[in-house]
Structures are given as structure tokens and as C-alpha cells.
Design an enzyme around this catalytic site. Structure first.
Site, PDB file in Angstrom:
ATOM      1  N   ALA A  64       0.832  -1.203   0.000  1.00  0.00           N
ATOM      2  CA  ALA A  64       0.000   0.000   0.000  1.00  0.00           C
ATOM      3  C   ALA A  64       0.870   1.258   0.000  1.00  0.00           C
ATOM      4  CB  ALA A  64      -0.948  -0.001   1.196  1.00  0.00           C
ATOM      5  N   ALA A  94       2.626 -12.735   1.774  1.00  0.00           N
ATOM      6  CA  ALA A  94       1.455 -13.246   1.054  1.00  0.00           C
ATOM      7  C   ALA A  94       1.873 -14.357   0.093  1.00  0.00           C
ATOM      8  CB  ALA A  94       0.769 -12.117   0.292  1.00  0.00           C
ATOM      9  N   GLN A  95       1.247 -15.507   0.207  1.00  0.00           N
ATOM     10  CA  GLN A  95       1.649 -16.667  -0.587  1.00  0.00           C
ATOM     11  C   GLN A  95       0.752 -16.901  -1.797  1.00  0.00           C
ATOM     12  OE1 GLN A  95       1.598 -19.872   2.295  1.00  0.00           O
ATOM     13  NE2 GLN A  95       3.596 -19.356   3.110  1.00  0.00           N
ATOM     14  N   GLY A  97      -1.702 -15.388  -3.814  1.00  0.00           N
ATOM     15  CA  GLY A  97      -1.730 -14.605  -5.032  1.00  0.00           C
ATOM     16  C   GLY A  97      -2.551 -13.343  -4.879  1.00  0.00           C
ATOM     17  N   ASP A 311      -0.512   0.330  15.538  1.00  0.00           N
ATOM     18  CA  ASP A 311      -0.142   1.652  16.028  1.00  0.00           C
ATOM     19  C   ASP A 311      -1.077   2.748  15.524  1.00  0.00           C
ATOM     20  OD1 ASP A 311       1.915   0.162  17.021  1.00  0.00           O
ATOM     21  OD2 ASP A 311       3.497   1.074  15.810  1.00  0.00           O
ATOM     22  N   ARG A 373     -12.751 -18.918   4.974  1.00  0.00           N
ATOM     23  CA  ARG A 373     -11.734 -19.197   5.991  1.00  0.00           C
ATOM     24  C   ARG A 373     -12.308 -19.328   7.401  1.00  0.00           C
ATOM     25  NH1 ARG A 373      -6.887 -15.093   3.953  1.00  0.00           N
ATOM     26  NH2 ARG A 373      -6.132 -16.439   2.285  1.00  0.00           N
ATOM     27  N   GLU A 458      -4.053  -2.910   5.324  1.00  0.00           N
ATOM     28  CA  GLU A 458      -4.678  -3.544   6.481  1.00  0.00           C
ATOM     29  C   GLU A 458      -4.946  -2.566   7.618  1.00  0.00           C
ATOM     30  OE1 GLU A 458      -4.109  -7.727   8.998  1.00  0.00           O
ATOM     31  OE2 GLU A 458      -2.583  -7.078   7.546  1.00  0.00           O
TER      32      GLU A 458
END
Length: 611
Positions: A64, A94-95, A97, A311, A373, A458
Site C-alpha cells: 500500500a 502473502a503466498q 496470489g 499503532d 476461511r 490492512e
């Protein structure tokens, strides 16, 4: 059970640098050296002065933050902060994709999959923007050097993950995040107007009265004028509460230590921070972006880096900046089981998308692995409770060996290091905290409700993910809304963005009809959930199974410093929850769409009137 499985508890999941990330770091360092834009771990300007003036300050060096910097013009001076090192960000991890709208007919299915996974609590306008921007984002990544997997004809290969109705995920082996992030970081290091400060921790924001602005071009003003503006902003700083850097707080403001909602006339004019050697910094900027990740570092078991401790959310709460859905925490179903402390190693959901299955203690399959998930995580917790075990097993027996060692080569090698050969035996897996769907509330342009302050990735909550994130939507969402943040900053600063928007602000034609239908469906589903109650989520199940209450907000009262956050977990505190933002009506035009079969070609920027 094999001897290796019996010894699973003795094996750790401490983070290990992949070969790919090590090579990426070397490439990044070389790029920085060749362009003179070196990474500066201890902020050499701070040795001369504690104040830095720039046009834009970006907190965070994940996708980002990096993509925002790349979408700002070279005429703006940009300072980027990394709390630790630039390669210690969750984007690197990140695995699976990055999602993309597969073709024109995929708008509604992609939208529906995202809503279904998010329990229909998604903000529909954000989902719409993300999907329609996706192909231009992938095209731009390819132009910048990201190497996605391709078939023999040279077309992009797509994989599938849980809750997706079709394959629509672009990938690079099983280290897609590493490939995208390291490539973007290398491109940023080539920019002469961007400066990256590693080991520089954000402690607070500078807040000033609206009439005291640090405007675009402050770096081009004469020294006396710039210093005068900085002094004025300091004199008007408000709402700065006690935190770990007490001397810095005292220097900036000796008044109004109580957290109160900011007034409409106040604005963010930069960042308070400190470097690794303790040097205290005031970074004044016309526009500020928070892109500093999630909250995984506050959990005892997480796939995140320990430095990600929410934070920005803690600072937002102190200043009365709106937060949203702070209890929406995603638990990933499959991390490699270990009793050792440290970051949990993620076993990508793509493995299950390509045929890996979950087994109980007797070797029987006990759930549908391709559900969302939270549903799969809840099923695992129930199975563990029924068996009285600390993990279940993931079997790769249905997958060809070359798919395991090729597509999932990094996972294969890591499991070998831990004593498991996934080509011959199942591995012990357990759910772990993975992703934060809530955060600092932003609008469609990634703007918070404090002028001068944006948030993306995030850290932010734009509502795309709803109550549960659809697999591989995180990288796409971060990139789309980081780009929109950059565009909005450019408008605020009165400059032209280097990359033009190629999609309309509102859906057109068949997409508009589907959008209207899906919004109505989401409203109906959320009403039903509110009146009837929803099934128990994975986070709720986790709170009953683990000592950690996963549905609580994992943001501590005060952000940890660089030294404090290493290997430590903070105690979560209860958040405040903001309301839902309203929709925004804007004029709309329809650009011509790029050909789905030619993703490498730049999307047309020509616009036509929407019929």
C-alpha cells in the site's frame, strides 16, 4: 502417526528468510545504490535537525505504501517510514496470489464471492471499485516488472482458493507477495523524490488548526518561511496524549493531554516519530498516509510479523478519528503447528484450492476445505476439541509431486526444514490470527475523517472485506485503494497524478444492473442476520478454545516502540466502533475496457459517455 508428527511440538515456526526475499533485498540495495536513493536506517538528516518538511509522508513500506508513492508525481517530495526494515512487512509474506476480474462476465461472480465470504457486511461501493480496477492494477504491475506465472501460450495462469467460484488468482509460485512487494520496492528506490527511513517508529501525528496548513510545495519555500510554518503548526498541535516518547510529547505540546474528538477545523500535518538511535523527529507534510499494517503482533499465535501492533488504530482512537469493525479479526485455518514462540508459518490456502485436504486423527476428511476461511477454521477448532488434540492434519496426497515442489516450492522447502516431507506425509496444522478486516475508517478515496490524513492496506477499513476476507483479495484491495489515496492527495495538493484513472467512479451497463441487485441482496442478508443471528464464527470459536480472545480488538493503549515490539505481545483493549459511511454520488463515465486476453497491454484511458 509418524515419528515426525509425534515430534511436531518440538519444531518451531520461527520466520526464515526465503531465498527469494534475500535475492530481492540484494536487488533492492543495488537499485538504491545506483540511483543514490539509499535506505537510511538511522535518518541522517536527524543528526542536523529534528524537523523534516515534505509534501507527503507515508508510514509503512508494504504494497500500500509503496504503490501510493509510485502513483505520486516526481515533483512531490515523499518520506516513507519503516518501523523495522523494508522487507519486514506482511505484504512480503502473502503466498497465494492476487485476485483479478477474470473477464467481463466475472464481475457479478467475483462480487458475490466477496460478499458471501464477508457475510454480506461488505461496503458494496468499495467492492465494486476494487473489482473494476483489478485488471488495470494487474496490467500496471506487469509493466513495473512483476513476474506472474503464465501458461505455454504466454497467458496468465490462474489458481483458485477457498470460497472462490472459479480460478481468478494471479500468482508467482507460492511467494506472490514477495514478488510484488520487492518489485515495487525496487521501483520506489529508483525515484529521486522518495526517501525511505528504516527503523523509524511513528509515535503520533501532528495535528494543527485548519488555517495553519503545511501546503504542497513547502519544501520549495525559503528556509525562514518553512521554519515559520513548522513553528506555527507546532504551536497549534492538539490532542497529543502521553505515550512512550514522553520527551517528544512535552516538546510538541504541553496542553490538552486528554483524548477528545478532533474538531472539524483541525487537520493532520505530519508525523511524530523516533529513529533507532532515539533521535526524535517531527515530519511535517501536506498529506499523510497510514499504511502500517495490522495487529498480528499483539497475538500469541499469528502469521504476521511481531512489529505489526496496530499503532495507527491506537493513535486514531486517542485523536477521535473514526474506527470501524475493530472486532473483525480473521483466523487463517492452516498454519504449521508448533509450540515454539514466534511468527507462525502460513500454509497457503492455494494448497487446498489445488487439492490438499484436512484430516482428523484417524485420517478421515472432516470438512469442505474450500469454504470461507472462518468456516473452515471453526470446523478445525471443533475437530480439535472433539479429539482433545492441538492440531489437525493437512494431506497433499491428491496433488502431483511436481505441483508440490513447483507451485508450492517454498512451502515444500520450509516443511522439509521442519522435518516434514509433504510429498509423503500429512503435516500438523492449526488456525492462527492472520488478517484484520477492521481499522481506521476511510471513504472511497482512502481519506479518513481528519483532513490531511489517509489510510490504506490492512491499517484501514474501507469495507471491502466485510466480516471475513475472501482469499487473495488483500493485495488487490491494498493496491487499488493506495492508488486512490495517491490520486486524492494529488487533487488536494493541486498536482497531476502520473497514472490516470481508467475506470469510472460508478458501474455502468450490465455491471450497474448487477451492482444494484447485489447491494439489495447484501442489505437483505444483513437484515436477516440481525434478526435471526448468525452461526458462530471462527474468531468466536477461537475465543472459547484459546486463552487469547480473538474477537477483542488487539490494539493496545499505547503503540510499542521498536525495542518493545520485538518478540512481545501486547494486551488487547476494547475498541470503539464507528458507524457506516454513506454512499457518495459522483458523475460517471465509462472508459473502454482492456482486452482480458491481453493483460500486458496498458488499459485504454479513452473515456466515453455511459449509455
Amino acid at each position: 502417526m509418524s515419528e515426525k508428527n509425534e515430534k511436531a511440538g518440538e519444531m518451531g515456526a520461527a520466520p526464515a528468510e526465503t531465498v527469494a526475499s534475500a535475492a530481492a533485498r540484494t536487488h533492492i540495495d543495488d537499485a538504491c545504490e545506483s540511483t543514490g536513493n539509499r535506505l537510511q536506517p538511522e535518518c541522517d538528516v536527524a543528526a542536523e535537525a529534528h524537523d523534516i518538511a515534505c509534501d507527503v509522508v507515508i508510514v509503512g513500506c508494504g504494497v500500500a505504501g509503496l504503490y501510493c508513492a509510485l502513483n505520486l508525481p516526481s515533483t512531490l517530495s515523499v518520506v516513507m517510514l519503516a518501523k523495522t526494515t523494508v522487507d519486514e512487512c506482511d505484504s512480503m509474506l502473502a503466498q497465494g496470489g492476487i485476485c483479478v476480474q477474470h473477464d467481463d462476465a466475472d464481475y457479478a461472480p467475483f462480487f458475490e464471492d466477496t460478499l458471501r465470504a464477508g457475510h454480506y457486511e461488505n461496503r458494496c461501493e468499495s467492492v465494486d471499485l476494487m473489482i473494476r480496477a483489478s485488471r488495470s492494477i494487474i496490467s500496471d504491475l506487469v509493466k513495473r516488472g512483476v513476474d506472474f506465472e503464465r501458461d505455454q501460450a504466454g497467458n496468465l495462469r490462474y489458481t483458485r482458493e477457498g470460497a472462490h467460484s472459479r480460478p481468478r488468482i494471479c500468482f508467482h509460485s507460492d511467494i506472490t507477495g514477495d514478488e510484488i512487494t520487492s518489485t515495487l520496492l525496487a521501483r520506489v528506490c529508483e525515484l529521486p523524490n522518495v526517501r525511505i527511513l528504516e527503523h523509524t517508529c511513528m509515535d503520533d501525528i501532528l495535528v494543527a488548526q485548519e488555517e495553519v496548513q503545511v501546503s504542497a510545495g513547502v519544501t520549495t519555500k525559503n528556509k525562514v518561511a518553512a521554519q515559520g510554518e513548522a513553528d506555527a503548526a507546532t504551536q497549534n498541535a492538539t490532542n497529543i496524549e502521553d505515550h512512550d516518547c514522553a520527551p517528544l510529547v512535552a516538546a510538541v505540546s504541553a496542553t490538552q493531554r486528554d483524548a477528545k474528538p478532533h474538531q472539524p477545523q483541525t487537520r493532520c500535518c505530519g508525523i511524530l516519530a523516533h529513529a533507532a538511535d532515539g533521535v526524535q523527529l517531527r515530519i511535517f507534510a501536506g498529506q499523510t498516509l497510514w499504511a502500517c499494517g495490522g495487529i498480528g503482533g499483539t497475538y500469541p499465535r499469528s502469521t504476521n510479523f511481531p512489529s505489526l501492533t496496530g499503532d495507527a488504530c491506537a493513535i486514531a482512537a486517542r485523536h477521535g478519528i473514526a474506527l470501524e469493525h475493530m472486532d473483525y479479526v480473521q483466523i487463517h485455518p492452516t498454519s504449521l503447528y508448533s509450540t515454539r514462540p514466534g511468527r507462525a508459518f502460513l500454509i497457503s490456502e492455494s494448497c487446498r484450492g489445488e487439492g490438499a485436504v484436512l484430516l482428523d486423527a484417524n485420517g478421515n476428511r472432516f470438512t469442505d476445505e474450500l469454504q470461507p476461511r472462518d468456516v473452515v477454521s471453526a470446523a478445525i477448532y471443533r475437530q480439535m476439541a472433539a479429539e482433545g488434540t492441538d492440531f489437525v492434519r493437512l494431506s497433499f496426497a491428491n496433488m502431483p509431486k511436481d505441483e508440490i515442489t513447483g507451485h508450492f516450492g517454498n512451502i515444500y522447502k520450509r516443511c522439509l526444514e521442519e522435518g516434514f516431507d509433504i510429498t509423503h506425509e500429512p503435516i500438523p496444522v492449526v488456525p492462527a490470527q492472520h488478517y484484520f478486516m477492521g481499522g481506521v475508517r476511510v471513504d472511497r478515496n482512502s481519506a479518513t475523517d481528519m483532513p490531511g490524513l489517509h489510510a490504506a492496506g490492512e491499517t484501514s477499513c474501507n469495507g471491502v472485506h466485510g466480516k471475513n476476507r475472501l482469499a487473495s483479495n488483500s493485495l488487490l484491495e491494498s493496491l487499488v485503494f493506495a492508488q486512490r489515496a495517491a490520486w486524492n492527495m494529488c487533487r488536494k495538493l493541486g498536482v497531476e497524478a502520473p497514472v490516470a484513472q481508467t475506470y469510472p467512479e460508478q458501474p455502468c451497463g450490465a455491471d450497474a444492473q448487477a451492482y444494484k441487485r447485489l447491494c439489495a441482496e447484501a442489505e437483505r442478508k444483513t437484515h436477516e442476520s440481525a434478526t435471526q443471528g448468525e452461526p458462530q464464527t471462527a474468531a468466536q470459536t477461537c475465543s472459547q478454545t484459546c486463552s487469547q480472545t480473538c474477537t477483542q480488538n488487539a490494539v493496545h493503549d499505547r503503540p510499542q516502540t521498536c525495542a518493545q515490539n520485538a518478540g512481545q505481545s501486547a494486551t488487547p483493549t476494547e475498541p470503539r466502533n464507528a458507524g457506516h459511511p454513506g454512499s457518495q454520488a459522483e458523475a460517471q463515465t465509462c472508459p473502454q475496457k482492456p482486452s482480458p486476453s491481453d493483460i500486458d497491454r496498458t488499459a485504454s484511458s479513452k473515456e466515453v459517455v455511459c449509455a
